[in-house]
Scaffold this motif. Structure first.
Motif, short mmCIF file in Angstrom:
data_model
loop_
_atom_site.label_atom_id
_atom_site.label_comp_id
_atom_site.label_asym_id
_atom_site.label_seq_id
_atom_site.Cartn_x
_atom_site.Cartn_y
_atom_site.Cartn_z
N ARG A 1 21.15 -18.42 -23.06
CA ARG A 1 20.45 -19.68 -23.37
C ARG A 1 19.15 -19.78 -22.59
NH1 ARG A 1 25.46 -23.84 -23.05
NH2 ARG A 1 26.60 -23.03 -24.84
N LEU A 2 19.18 -19.35 -21.35
CA LEU A 2 17.99 -19.40 -20.51
C LEU A 2 16.90 -18.46 -21.03
CD1 LEU A 2 16.96 -20.71 -17.90
CD2 LEU A 2 17.90 -18.78 -16.66
N ILE A 3 17.27 -17.26 -21.44
CA ILE A 3 16.31 -16.30 -21.96
C ILE A 3 15.74 -16.78 -23.29
CG2 ILE A 3 16.06 -13.97 -22.87
CD1 ILE A 3 18.01 -13.05 -20.74
N GLU A 4 16.59 -17.34 -24.15
CA GLU A 4 16.10 -17.87 -25.43
C GLU A 4 15.08 -18.97 -25.22
OE1 GLU A 4 19.50 -17.32 -28.81
OE2 GLU A 4 19.72 -18.99 -27.42
N TRP B 1 11.57 -11.99 -19.28
CA TRP B 1 12.57 -11.12 -18.69
C TRP B 1 12.04 -10.53 -17.40
CZ3 TRP B 1 17.52 -10.24 -18.95
CH2 TRP B 1 18.04 -9.11 -18.33
N PRO B 2 12.78 -10.67 -16.27
CA PRO B 2 12.34 -10.06 -15.01
C PRO B 2 12.85 -8.62 -14.91
CG PRO B 2 14.22 -11.46 -14.60
CD PRO B 2 13.92 -11.56 -16.07
N PHE C 1 9.44 -12.79 -8.49
CA PHE C 1 8.70 -11.81 -9.28
C PHE C 1 7.41 -11.47 -8.55
CE2 PHE C 1 6.99 -15.82 -10.65
CZ PHE C 1 5.66 -15.58 -10.93
N LYS C 2 6.88 -10.27 -8.85
CA LYS C 2 5.65 -9.82 -8.22
C LYS C 2 4.43 -10.13 -9.07
CE LYS C 2 7.85 -6.10 -5.69
NZ LYS C 2 8.02 -4.65 -5.57
N GLY C 3 4.61 -10.18 -10.38
CA GLY C 3 3.51 -10.45 -11.28
C GLY C 3 3.95 -10.29 -12.72
N ARG D 1 19.73 -14.59 -11.51
CA ARG D 1 19.35 -15.05 -10.17
C ARG D 1 17.84 -15.00 -9.98
NH1 ARG D 1 21.01 -11.41 -6.68
NH2 ARG D 1 21.99 -10.06 -8.18
N TRP D 2 17.18 -13.95 -10.47
CA TRP D 2 15.74 -13.83 -10.32
C TRP D 2 15.01 -14.91 -11.12
CZ3 TRP D 2 13.12 -8.51 -9.61
CH2 TRP D 2 13.76 -7.81 -8.61
#
Length: 115
Positions: free
Chosen positions: A24-27, A32-33, A81-83, A74-75
């Protein structure tokens, strides 16, 4: 009349529940990390039971499982994230929207599907 970039309002703060399903979070976020710390834009997202196939804008395809405790979940929640991926071309407004998103345990949207 357009406003100059320096006079635009900061992005609206969004609140999501902390323990929401990864799919659900990705949708919702379409981000995407990767393990290297880059944020990729998602072109297609196909759910197949407890697995999903993700295709990014830089033509990477992989299968992921639906887990609230996974590295990716979690990320995303902790905004590690770096960029952004230079090949995916994640727009700046999407990164600002992602940065203004807050995850709370007892407050926010459950991201329920629209049935």
């Amino acid at each position: 009349m357009k406003e100059s970039p320096s006079k635009t309002k900061p992005p609206k703060r969004r609140f999501y529940r902390k323990r929401v399903d990864l799919f659900r979070l990705i949708e919702k976020m379409k981000i995407w990390p990767s393990r290297k710390g880059l944020l990729h834009g998602i072109k297609t997202f196909e759910i197949m039971g407890d697995q999903a196939r993700i295709t990014t804008h830089c033509s990477q395809t992989f299968m992921v499982g639906n887990s609230r405790n996974s590295r990716a979940a979690r990320w995303l929640r902790n905004k590690w994230f770096k960029g952004a991926c230079p090949d995916c071309g994640v727009p700046e407004w999407k990164l600002e929207k992602y940065a203004s998103t807050h995850f709370r345990r007892h407050h926010g949207s459950l991201l329920l599907p629209d049935d």
